[in-house]
Design an enzyme around this catalytic site. Structure first.
Site, PDB file in Angstrom:
ATOM      1  N   LYS A  96      35.975  28.281  53.287  1.00 34.01           N
ATOM      2  CA  LYS A  96      37.388  27.931  53.175  1.00 34.01           C
ATOM      3  C   LYS A  96      38.209  29.101  52.612  1.00 34.01           C
ATOM      4  O   LYS A  96      37.642  30.065  52.080  1.00 34.01           O
ATOM      5  CB  LYS A  96      37.514  26.693  52.277  1.00 34.01           C
ATOM      6  CG  LYS A  96      36.801  25.456  52.840  1.00 34.01           C
ATOM      7  CD  LYS A  96      37.018  24.243  51.947  1.00 34.01           C
ATOM      8  CE  LYS A  96      36.300  23.021  52.488  1.00 34.01           C
ATOM      9  NZ  LYS A  96      36.591  21.799  51.695  1.00 34.01           N
ATOM     10  N   TYR A 154      39.438  16.524  59.985  1.00 30.30           N
ATOM     11  CA  TYR A 154      39.562  15.710  58.771  1.00 30.30           C
ATOM     12  C   TYR A 154      40.182  14.355  59.092  1.00 30.30           C
ATOM     13  O   TYR A 154      40.954  13.822  58.293  1.00 30.30           O
ATOM     14  CB  TYR A 154      40.379  16.466  57.717  1.00 30.30           C
ATOM     15  CG  TYR A 154      39.615  17.545  56.963  1.00 30.30           C
ATOM     16  CD1 TYR A 154      38.268  17.380  56.618  1.00 30.30           C
ATOM     17  CD2 TYR A 154      40.240  18.717  56.568  1.00 30.30           C
ATOM     18  CE1 TYR A 154      37.566  18.368  55.923  1.00 30.30           C
ATOM     19  CE2 TYR A 154      39.541  19.700  55.858  1.00 30.30           C
ATOM     20  CZ  TYR A 154      38.210  19.513  55.545  1.00 30.30           C
ATOM     21  OH  TYR A 154      37.513  20.481  54.839  1.00 30.30           O
ATOM     22  N   ASN A 171      37.036  23.852  47.178  1.00 31.16           N
ATOM     23  CA  ASN A 171      35.607  23.784  46.863  1.00 31.16           C
ATOM     24  C   ASN A 171      34.766  24.683  47.780  1.00 31.16           C
ATOM     25  O   ASN A 171      33.589  24.436  48.024  1.00 31.16           O
ATOM     26  CB  ASN A 171      35.134  22.328  46.881  1.00 31.16           C
ATOM     27  CG  ASN A 171      35.467  21.640  48.184  1.00 31.16           C
ATOM     28  OD1 ASN A 171      35.784  22.299  49.177  1.00 31.16           O
ATOM     29  ND2 ASN A 171      35.376  20.321  48.210  1.00 31.16           N
ATOM     30  N   HIS A 228      32.844  23.940  53.661  1.00 27.55           N
ATOM     31  CA  HIS A 228      32.659  22.665  54.365  1.00 27.55           C
ATOM     32  C   HIS A 228      31.294  22.696  55.020  1.00 27.55           C
ATOM     33  O   HIS A 228      30.884  23.737  55.554  1.00 27.55           O
ATOM     34  CB  HIS A 228      33.719  22.500  55.470  1.00 27.55           C
ATOM     35  CG  HIS A 228      33.333  21.415  56.444  1.00 27.55           C
ATOM     36  ND1 HIS A 228      33.569  20.095  56.199  1.00 27.55           N
ATOM     37  CD2 HIS A 228      32.648  21.458  57.625  1.00 27.55           C
ATOM     38  CE1 HIS A 228      33.066  19.360  57.202  1.00 27.55           C
ATOM     39  NE2 HIS A 228      32.505  20.173  58.068  1.00 27.55           N
ATOM     40  N   GLU A 282      30.950  18.267  65.301  1.00 28.74           N
ATOM     41  CA  GLU A 282      31.676  19.384  64.686  1.00 28.74           C
ATOM     42  C   GLU A 282      31.309  20.744  65.292  1.00 28.74           C
ATOM     43  O   GLU A 282      32.178  21.600  65.435  1.00 28.74           O
ATOM     44  CB  GLU A 282      31.416  19.410  63.168  1.00 28.74           C
ATOM     45  CG  GLU A 282      32.113  18.268  62.448  1.00 28.74           C
ATOM     46  CD  GLU A 282      31.967  18.315  60.939  1.00 28.74           C
ATOM     47  OE1 GLU A 282      31.096  19.061  60.432  1.00 28.74           O
ATOM     48  OE2 GLU A 282      32.733  17.605  60.262  1.00 28.74           O
TER      49      GLU A 282
HETATM   50  P1  IDP Z   1      33.270  17.068  51.698  1.00 27.93           P
HETATM   51  O1  IDP Z   1      33.945  18.386  52.003  1.00 27.93           O
HETATM   52  O2  IDP Z   1      32.440  17.154  50.432  1.00 27.93           O
HETATM   53  O3  IDP Z   1      32.496  16.503  52.862  1.00 27.93           O
HETATM   54  P2  IDP Z   1      35.349  15.050  52.247  1.00 27.93           P
HETATM   55  O4  IDP Z   1      35.477  13.752  51.530  1.00 27.93           O
HETATM   56  O5  IDP Z   1      34.896  15.050  53.658  1.00 27.93           O
HETATM   57  O6  IDP Z   1      34.422  16.004  51.330  1.00 27.93           O
HETATM   58  O7  IDP Z   1      36.768  15.748  52.141  1.00 27.93           O
HETATM   59  C1  IDP Z   1      37.047  16.912  52.883  1.00 27.93           C
HETATM   60  C2  IDP Z   1      37.778  17.912  52.013  1.00 27.93           C
HETATM   61  O8  IDP Z   1      39.062  17.376  51.638  1.00 27.93           O
HETATM   62  C3  IDP Z   1      37.111  18.226  50.671  1.00 27.93           C
HETATM   63  O9  IDP Z   1      36.089  19.184  50.779  1.00 27.93           O
HETATM   64  C4  IDP Z   1      38.277  18.745  49.875  1.00 27.93           C
HETATM   65  O10 IDP Z   1      38.621  20.075  50.234  1.00 27.93           O
HETATM   66  C5  IDP Z   1      39.382  17.792  50.321  1.00 27.93           C
HETATM   67  N1  IDP Z   1      39.466  16.598  49.460  1.00 27.93           N
HETATM   68  C6  IDP Z   1      38.662  15.502  49.488  1.00 27.93           C
HETATM   69  N2  IDP Z   1      39.020  14.602  48.550  1.00 27.93           N
HETATM   70  C7  IDP Z   1      40.082  15.145  47.906  1.00 27.93           C
HETATM   71  C8  IDP Z   1      40.911  14.697  46.814  1.00 27.93           C
HETATM   72  O11 IDP Z   1      40.744  13.617  46.247  1.00 27.93           O
HETATM   73  N3  IDP Z   1      41.921  15.553  46.428  1.00 27.93           N
HETATM   74  C9  IDP Z   1      42.147  16.757  47.029  1.00 27.93           C
HETATM   75  N4  IDP Z   1      41.394  17.210  48.059  1.00 27.93           N
HETATM   76  C10 IDP Z   1      40.373  16.420  48.488  1.00 27.93           C
HETATM   77 MG    MG Z   2      33.248  15.829  54.656  1.00 25.56          MG
END
Ligand code: IDP
Ligand code: MG
Length: 154
Positions: free
Chosen positions: A9, A49, A112, A115, A126
């Site tokens: 990212k 997403y 974070n 992905h 994907e």
């Molecule tokens: P993942 O990346 O661990 O699979 P997902 O729930 O699929 O997590 O969410 C995709 C991305 O959306 C996350 O990696 C993060 O960058 C963002 N995200 C998810 N939940 C939140 C939140 O509560 N606040 C802000 N960003 C979020």
């Molecule tokens: Mg995810």
């Protein structure tokens, strides 16, 4: 063998962690079968997403993911979808386990670093979303016999 999608990212690029993260995936024994830099479109992010559409933070996530290009990787390995999830750590990076990529290098839920596909079914959707067939490569890995035993290699 399984294939999975990884995206490095914008925070990984801005924080100069691209090499560190790819190095960790590589050293684990995962095989790189696709690798490129790309700018994500609004349309692609809405699809990628789609499970976040309607969440209050979704517009900010999309804008974050467009701040710089991302690095997309397709990795191959036995049961690699779950393995790469384990290496990444949980979404909320500040609580991710030490030793994981998010656990070692990030604090944020949003920023974070990485992905990775969350299941084999997701990976199957994907990988072709981000890579054209001609951008993915099959080649002999001369170390494979040291990375897996025979029954693990099918
Ligand atoms: P993942 O990346 O661990 O699979 P997902 O729930 O699929 O997590 O969410 C995709 C991305 O959306 C996350 O990696 C993060 O960058 C963002 N995200 C998810 N939940 C939140 C939140 O509560 N606040 C802000 N960003 C979020
Ligand atoms: Mg995810």
């Amino acid at each position: 063998m399984e294939r999975t999608l990884v995206l490095l990212k914008p925070d990984a690029l801005q924080r100069d962690l691209v090499g560190e993260i790819i190095s960790r995936l590589e050293r684990k024994g995962l095989k790189i079968v696709g690798l490129k830099m790309m700018q994500l479109s609004e349309e692609l992010l809405n699809e990628h997403y789609s499970h976040l559409v309607g969440r209050p933070f979704f517009p900010e996530v999309k804008s974050f993911m467009q701040q710089t290009p991302v690095i997309a990787l397709c990795l191959e390995g036995t049961e690699c979808v779950d393995t790469v999830r384990l290496l990444c750590g949980i979404t909320k990076a500040r609580e991710a386990a030490p030793g994981t990529i998010r656990g070692e290098f990030a604090m944020s839920v949003q920023a974070n670093l990485i992905h990775c596909s969350d299941s084999l079914e997701t990976a199957k959707a994907e990988v072709p979303r981000f890579f054209q067939p001609e951008e993915l490569f099959s080649y002999d890995d001369i170390l494979e016999r040291y990375i897996y035993n025979t029954s693990e290699r099918e």
